[in-house]
Motif scaffolding. Structure first.
Motif, PDB file in Angstrom:
ATOM      1  N   ILE A   1       0.663  -1.018   0.004  1.00  0.00           N
ATOM      2  CA  ILE A   1      -0.157  -0.256   0.120  1.00  0.00           C
ATOM      3  C   ILE A   1       1.187   1.260   0.253  1.00  0.00           C
ATOM      4  CG2 ILE A   1      -1.963   1.273   1.195  1.00  0.00           C
ATOM      5  CD1 ILE A   1      -2.236  -1.391   0.613  1.00  0.00           C
ATOM      6  N   SER A   2       0.431   2.181  -1.439  1.00  0.00           N
ATOM      7  CA  SER A   2       1.129   3.154  -0.627  1.00  0.00           C
ATOM      8  C   SER A   2       0.108   4.485  -0.543  1.00  0.00           C
ATOM      9  CB  SER A   2       2.122   3.743  -1.918  1.00  0.00           C
ATOM     10  OG  SER A   2       1.194   3.795  -3.155  1.00  0.00           O
ATOM     11  N   ILE A   3       0.496   5.473   0.614  1.00  0.00           N
ATOM     12  CA  ILE A   3      -0.220   6.385   0.658  1.00  0.00           C
ATOM     13  C   ILE A   3       0.210   7.761   0.864  1.00  0.00           C
ATOM     14  CG2 ILE A   3      -2.044   7.605   2.725  1.00  0.00           C
ATOM     15  CD1 ILE A   3      -1.653   4.735   4.372  1.00  0.00           C
ATOM     16  N   SER A   4      -0.678   8.450  -0.261  1.00  0.00           N
ATOM     17  CA  SER A   4      -0.079   9.788  -0.181  1.00  0.00           C
ATOM     18  C   SER A   4      -0.564  10.944   0.150  1.00  0.00           C
ATOM     19  CB  SER A   4       0.436  10.056  -1.752  1.00  0.00           C
ATOM     20  OG  SER A   4      -0.921  10.285  -2.129  1.00  0.00           O
ATOM     21  N   GLY A   5      -0.604  12.593   0.123  1.00  0.00           N
ATOM     22  CA  GLY A   5      -1.512  13.028   1.092  1.00  0.00           C
ATOM     23  C   GLY A   5      -0.169  13.983   2.152  1.00  0.00           C
ATOM     24  N   GLU A   6      -1.039  15.132   2.046  1.00  0.00           N
ATOM     25  CA  GLU A   6      -0.479  16.209   2.700  1.00  0.00           C
ATOM     26  C   GLU A   6       0.073  16.107   4.076  1.00  0.00           C
ATOM     27  OE1 GLU A   6      -2.447  20.140   2.855  1.00  0.00           O
ATOM     28  OE2 GLU A   6      -2.580  19.883   0.273  1.00  0.00           O
ATOM     29  N   THR A   7       1.355  16.853   5.043  1.00  0.00           N
ATOM     30  CA  THR A   7       1.134  16.877   6.313  1.00  0.00           C
ATOM     31  C   THR A   7      -0.075  16.742   7.336  1.00  0.00           C
ATOM     32  OG1 THR A   7       3.700  17.113   5.729  1.00  0.00           O
ATOM     33  CG2 THR A   7       2.883  17.111   8.234  1.00  0.00           C
ATOM     34  N   GLY A   8      -0.117  15.975   8.145  1.00  0.00           N
ATOM     35  CA  GLY A   8      -1.124  16.303   8.974  1.00  0.00           C
ATOM     36  C   GLY A   8      -2.584  15.792   8.385  1.00  0.00           C
ATOM     37  N   THR A   9      -2.624  14.731   7.350  1.00  0.00           N
ATOM     38  CA  THR A   9      -3.391  13.982   6.692  1.00  0.00           C
ATOM     39  C   THR A   9      -4.588  12.705   7.522  1.00  0.00           C
ATOM     40  OG1 THR A   9      -2.406  13.537   4.941  1.00  0.00           O
ATOM     41  CG2 THR A   9      -3.811  14.903   4.070  1.00  0.00           C
ATOM     42  N   GLY A  10      -3.091  12.169   8.659  1.00  0.00           N
ATOM     43  CA  GLY A  10      -3.413  11.173   8.871  1.00  0.00           C
ATOM     44  C   GLY A  10      -2.664  10.042   8.336  1.00  0.00           C
ATOM     45  N   LYS A  11      -1.619  10.015   7.404  1.00  0.00           N
ATOM     46  CA  LYS A  11      -1.652   8.600   7.151  1.00  0.00           C
ATOM     47  C   LYS A  11      -0.876   7.461   7.764  1.00  0.00           C
ATOM     48  CE  LYS A  11       1.984  10.979   4.815  1.00  0.00           C
ATOM     49  NZ  LYS A  11       1.302  12.508   4.891  1.00  0.00           N
ATOM     50  N   GLU A  12      -0.461   7.383   8.796  1.00  0.00           N
ATOM     51  CA  GLU A  12       0.137   6.907   9.722  1.00  0.00           C
ATOM     52  C   GLU A  12      -1.098   5.857  10.249  1.00  0.00           C
ATOM     53  OE1 GLU A  12       2.978   5.465  13.340  1.00  0.00           O
ATOM     54  OE2 GLU A  12       2.927   7.078  12.697  1.00  0.00           O
ATOM     55  N   LEU A  13      -1.897   6.437  10.397  1.00  0.00           N
ATOM     56  CA  LEU A  13      -3.718   6.495  11.200  1.00  0.00           C
ATOM     57  C   LEU A  13      -4.774   5.010  10.093  1.00  0.00           C
ATOM     58  CD1 LEU A  13      -5.361   6.520  13.315  1.00  0.00           C
ATOM     59  CD2 LEU A  13      -7.145   8.416  12.250  1.00  0.00           C
ATOM     60  N   VAL A  14      -4.587   5.738   9.265  1.00  0.00           N
ATOM     61  CA  VAL A  14      -4.864   5.009   8.189  1.00  0.00           C
ATOM     62  C   VAL A  14      -3.790   3.547   7.849  1.00  0.00           C
ATOM     63  CG1 VAL A  14      -4.794   4.565   5.304  1.00  0.00           C
ATOM     64  CG2 VAL A  14      -5.825   6.884   6.895  1.00  0.00           C
TER      65      VAL A  14
END
Length: 448
Positions: A172-185
């Motif tokens: 899985i590759s999760i992308s997004g701005e800082t603070g969007t909750g990537k580790e939570l996902v």
């Protein structure tokens, strides 16, 4: 530990010894003891789920080994202590191999030995139950419908992808701005997958110096380099059977990327200072706030590694694209903050809700959480008002859209905000806003 009695079955055909064991164990009021004189009667009552069974090795109807096998076949969680009149090393090895907790020889100190063994078992069962309870609590916490707050169309699309990601072991590759909750996902995927009972190992790639990353990821042997005073287990080895989460993968040193690619392709790696190839079975989830495709084009990220890690892409929307999720999240954060700090429950006034919705949140969910918690601390009443909500003062437009103005008024306020931030440098502001200096002059003249 819970308040349920600790159940012990005593299986002993010698009547005197049976009564001795029952009496000795029964002195502890927390223990519930039942006595049996043959193996079959004990097997027939296993549905009562005893915690421990003390089992005589020689029984009138069968052997202790056969009873042990049946017990472990029916309920492997029951701890069995074999008791015998003689010590036979080969017998002991066989019994331990089939799951016996201990082997005690009948002697004058048997009572003390038995009580100590059961005390250790009871403590271990207590720890095991606590661990199981904690695992269930963690899994419930990261049920993505509970842990990822929101009801917008954008976040519902993320829910669908998390569900698909949890059903397979695809990268899985999760992308997004800082603070969007990537580790939570990433945690939501792990704790809803078939690897939920194994480790979730998170690595912040950006925080590891380039000269240490190989040791951090693959481990090292004692003496492998100056300062390596002991063997170190790397993150790949630690994640065996579970999930390896590589956060901020776009910051990875280019020299290490080739080694990472090989480790992923071969599912094996070598500790620094060793020639032994080690195997590890893990699921990889990566996260980045960079455009990895662009990083590949710029020569900062290997193309082959990029395609190996792309897998199922999940892009997290910035908070300003999540509509009224801002208010749902704000309520969640303020309720949690008040509960954690023993404060009375607080809520947002209508005006403060509009202010929250009007802001752009460059720091995303992390920034909203900080803003809400500060507002809860500053508020003197149960209603949080606009004055309690403070945004980053470096942003030139923190409250701009919280007012009902005409488009011309907004133009004027935007220009004035940028001029104030940039020391009235009209040339710079004109370039930033992509307008002419004459437009700035004309709009500002209307203020007069």
């Amino acid at each position: 530990m819970d308040n349920k009695p600790f159940k012990i079955f005593v299986v002993e055909d010698n009547d005197w010894y049976n009564r001795l064991l029952v009496h000795s164990l029964g002195l502890n009021p927390d223990y519930e003891i039942k006595a049996f004189y043959n193996g079959q009667d004990c097997i027939d009552r296993l549905h009562e789920n005893p915690d421990v069974i003390t089992l005589d090795f020689r029984l009138p109807d069968t052997t202790g080994l056969e009873v042990l096998k049946q017990i472990k076949g029916i309920n492997p969680d029951i701890q069995v202590i074999l008791i015998s009149e003689q010590s036979d090393i080969e017998t002991v090895v066989d019994l331990l191999k089939y799951g016996a907790y201990d082997y005690i020889v009948k002697s004058k100190d048997i009572k003390e030995r038995l009580l100590n063994t059961i005390r250790n078992i009871r403590q271990g069962i207590g720890f095991k139950k606590e661990i199981i309870a904690l695992k269930k609590e963690v899994q419930a916490k990261y049920d993505f419908q509970n842990s990822i707050i929101g009801d917008s169309k954008a976040i519902k699309q993320v829910f669908e992808l998390i569900k698909k990601a949890s059903e397979t072991n695809i990268t899985i590759s999760i992308s997004g701005e800082t603070g969007t909750g990537k580790e939570l996902v990433a945690k939501a995927i792990h704790y809803n997958s078939n690897k939920r009972d194994k480790k979730f190992v998170a690595v912040n790639v950006a925080s590891i110096p380039s000269e240490l990353i190989e040791s951090e990821m693959f481990g090292h042997e004692k003496g492998a380099f100056t300062g390596a005073g002991y063997r170190r287990i790397g993150k790949f080895e630690e994640a065996d059977g579970g999930t390896l989460f590589l956060d901020e993968i776009g910051e990875m040193d280019t020299n290490f990327q080739a080694k990472l690619l090989r480790a992923i392709q071969e599912k094996e790696f070598t500790r620094i200072g060793s020639n032994e190839a080690l195997k590890s079975d893990y699921r990889i989830i990566i996260a980045t706030n960079k455009n990895l495709s662009l990083e590949v084009k710029n020569g900062n990220f290997r193309k082959d590694l990029y395609y190996r890690l792309l897998g199922l892409p999940i892009e997290l929307p910035p908070l300003h694209e999540r509509d009224k999720d801002v208010l749902i999240l704000a309520k969640y954060f303020i309720d949690s903050f008040c509960k954690e700090n023993a404060l009375p429950k607080k809520s947002f006034s209508e005006a403060s809700q509009k202010k929250l919705l009007a802001y752009s949140y460059p720091g995303n969910i992390r920034e909203l959480k900080s803003v809400v918690e500060l507002a809860a601390a500053l508020s003197a009443s149960l209603k949080i008002e606009t004055k309690d909500i403070l945004f980053d003062t470096d942003d030139p437009l923190p409250e701009l859209l919280s007012e009902n103005l005409t488009l011309r008024d907004y133009d004027r306020k935007i220009i004035r905000a940028f001029l104030n931030k940039h020391n009235n440098n009209q040339q710079k502001v004109a370039e930033m806003l992509d307008i002419s200096i004459s437009t700035i002059y004309r709009i500002l003249k209307e203020e007069q």
